[in-house]
Write an enzyme that holds these catalytic residues in place. Structure first.
Site, PDB file in Angstrom:
ATOM      1  N   GLU A  63       0.820  -1.213   0.000  1.00  0.00           N
ATOM      2  CA  GLU A  63       0.000   0.000   0.000  1.00  0.00           C
ATOM      3  C   GLU A  63       0.853   1.263   0.000  1.00  0.00           C
ATOM      4  O   GLU A  63       0.508   2.255  -0.657  1.00  0.00           O
ATOM      5  CB  GLU A  63      -0.938  -0.017   1.208  1.00  0.00           C
ATOM      6  N   HIS A  70       0.129   7.430  -6.700  1.00  0.00           N
ATOM      7  CA  HIS A  70      -1.089   8.237  -6.666  1.00  0.00           C
ATOM      8  C   HIS A  70      -0.820   9.675  -6.241  1.00  0.00           C
ATOM      9  O   HIS A  70      -1.556  10.581  -6.631  1.00  0.00           O
ATOM     10  CB  HIS A  70      -2.118   7.577  -5.754  1.00  0.00           C
ATOM     11  N   ASP A  71       0.217   9.887  -5.455  1.00  0.00           N
ATOM     12  CA  ASP A  71       0.582  11.261  -5.103  1.00  0.00           C
ATOM     13  C   ASP A  71       1.357  11.928  -6.234  1.00  0.00           C
ATOM     14  O   ASP A  71       1.037  13.043  -6.635  1.00  0.00           O
ATOM     15  CB  ASP A  71       1.426  11.265  -3.823  1.00  0.00           C
ATOM     16  N   GLY A  86       2.710  17.395  -8.323  1.00  0.00           N
ATOM     17  CA  GLY A  86       3.406  16.116  -8.360  1.00  0.00           C
ATOM     18  C   GLY A  86       3.654  15.493  -7.000  1.00  0.00           C
ATOM     19  O   GLY A  86       2.756  15.402  -6.156  1.00  0.00           O
ATOM     20  N   SER A  90       0.301  16.059  -1.471  1.00  0.00           N
ATOM     21  CA  SER A  90      -1.046  16.649  -1.454  1.00  0.00           C
ATOM     22  C   SER A  90      -2.117  15.618  -1.149  1.00  0.00           C
ATOM     23  O   SER A  90      -3.126  15.929  -0.513  1.00  0.00           O
ATOM     24  CB  SER A  90      -1.338  17.341  -2.788  1.00  0.00           C
ATOM     25  N   HIS A 195       3.111  -4.017  -9.926  1.00  0.00           N
ATOM     26  CA  HIS A 195       1.954  -4.897  -9.784  1.00  0.00           C
ATOM     27  C   HIS A 195       2.349  -6.331  -9.440  1.00  0.00           C
ATOM     28  O   HIS A 195       1.489  -7.134  -9.074  1.00  0.00           O
ATOM     29  CB  HIS A 195       1.108  -4.864 -11.056  1.00  0.00           C
TER      30      HIS A 195
END
Length: 370
Positions: A63, A70-71, A86, A90, A195
């Protein structure tokens, strides 16, 4: 005389070099660092390994690695800095807004696990996210030791929705989104090596920790092989979430496929590169290392960052095992879009394994009746 002068210059250069690399004693009395700013990350690595990851390639490590993407990918050259800056933290600092984006479903667990550390360690959210991902994946046998540069400023506003690609999007739209963030189609393939140690808690109803390949605790090339196996069917997605693609031959083993992985593996732009990764551990490891080094500093001015890669733990050596067809599958199931020769691979013996279930058929073992 010239020889003596050369030796003298060499000795002087060595002395200067040694002076430049004099290490700093860290406040914890345990570590030394090449730069004082790196000391906190040695302490953070120790904490993460003990309290978050248990020095294993488990769910928390998976995770944390996912959160890095994703950030960081929330950046746009065409849209400009107002879209997102980027790798800036955030998604953690403005989680109430960014987690409303369906593409970010499931990353809340990593945020919940890591965000309290902002109060304990003097680090920014962007640094925490990228460092935790590097530390987490170092526990996965075969993964590279990732680079880490420190000093990202905290984000001051959330990234806009739409910058994180969804797995059901058209493959060319995904390529365009990645290019807008600075990544080529082949660099995307290298990032997708993640993955091989990834699992999903959200894409299939009533199933948690569903892996993307048959070796989810090993950073190997299996995902590049198994995505190429034919027989894909679409499972009904969880409410409001993205479709998952699951090959019939592997569904019984409790695996799943992302529609985007399959599409990228078949695209003319990436099919041959994808296929070249099968059973090529060195290429997968190096490609992932390089692509992650780029991802981790998206939107950042690297001239203002400090190299603290030394604080990232040494990676666990790879498992010396070639890629193999999972039990119950074989080369007859290959769906190849590239004419390059395919390696001859063995098939695992035995019958296909299945994911464990509760007596009532629920695959979320945390909800099993006692």
């Amino acid at each position: 005389m010239v020889f003596k002068l050369s030796v003298g210059l060499l000795a002087l250069a060595t002395a200067v070099s040694a002076a430049n690399y004099k290490r700093v004693a860290c406040p914890d009395g345990v570590h030394t660092a090449s730069n004082e700013a790196c000391c906190v990350f040695f302490e953070l690595a120790d904490f993460l390994q003990t309290n978050n990851f248990n020095s294993t390639c488990g769910e928390d490590a998976h995770e944390a690695l996912r959160l890095t993407f994703h950030d960081a990918i929330a950046f746009s050259f065409m849209g400009g800095p107002s879209m997102g800056t980027g790798a800036d933290g955030s998604i953690m600092l403005f989680e109430d807004i960014e987690l409303m984006n369906p593409a970010n479903n499931g990353v809340d667990d990593a945020i919940d696990a890591l965000k309290p550390l902002l109060m304990q360690f003097n680090v920014t959210a962007g640094d925490l996210i990228q460092f935790a991902g590097a530390v987490g994946v170092s526990n996965c046998p075969g993964a590279p030791r990732l680079e880490f540069l420190a000093g990202r400023p905290n984000a001051t506003f959330p990234a806009v929705t739409g910058l994180v690609p969804l797995p059901e999007e058209n493959v060319n739209d995904i390529f365009a989104r990645m290019e807008d963030a600075g990544f080529s189609p082949t660099e995307l393939v290298s990032l997708l090596a993640s993955h091989t140690v990834a699992r999903s808690d959200t894409l299939i109803n009533d199933r948690q920790a569903v892996p993307f390949d048959s070796t989810p605790f090993t950073f190997d090339t299996q995902v590049f092989l198994e995505v190429l196996l034919k027989g894909n069917e679409t499972l009904p997605p969880a409410s409001g979430e993205a479709d998952a693609q699951v090959p019939n031959a592997l569904a019984a083993q409790g695996e799943m496929r992302l529609q985007s992985d399959f599409a990228i593996a078949q695209s003319p732009q990436t099919a041959c590169f994808w296929q070249s990764m099968v059973n090529n551990q060195a290429a997968v490891t190096q490609g992932f290392h390089d692509a992650m080094a780029k991802l981790a500093v998206v939107g950042q001015d690297t001239s203002k960052l400090i190299d603290c890669s030394e604080a990232v733990p040494m990676a666990v050596p790879a498992v010396s095992k070639p890629a193999t067809f999972p039990a119950g599958t074989g080369p007859e199931l290959l769906m190849l879009a590239c004419n390059s020769p395919f390696p001859a691979l063995a098939t695992d013996p035995g019958v296909p394994t299945t994911i464990p279930e509760c007596p009532d058929g629920d695959t979320n073992l945390n909800d099993c009746p006692s």
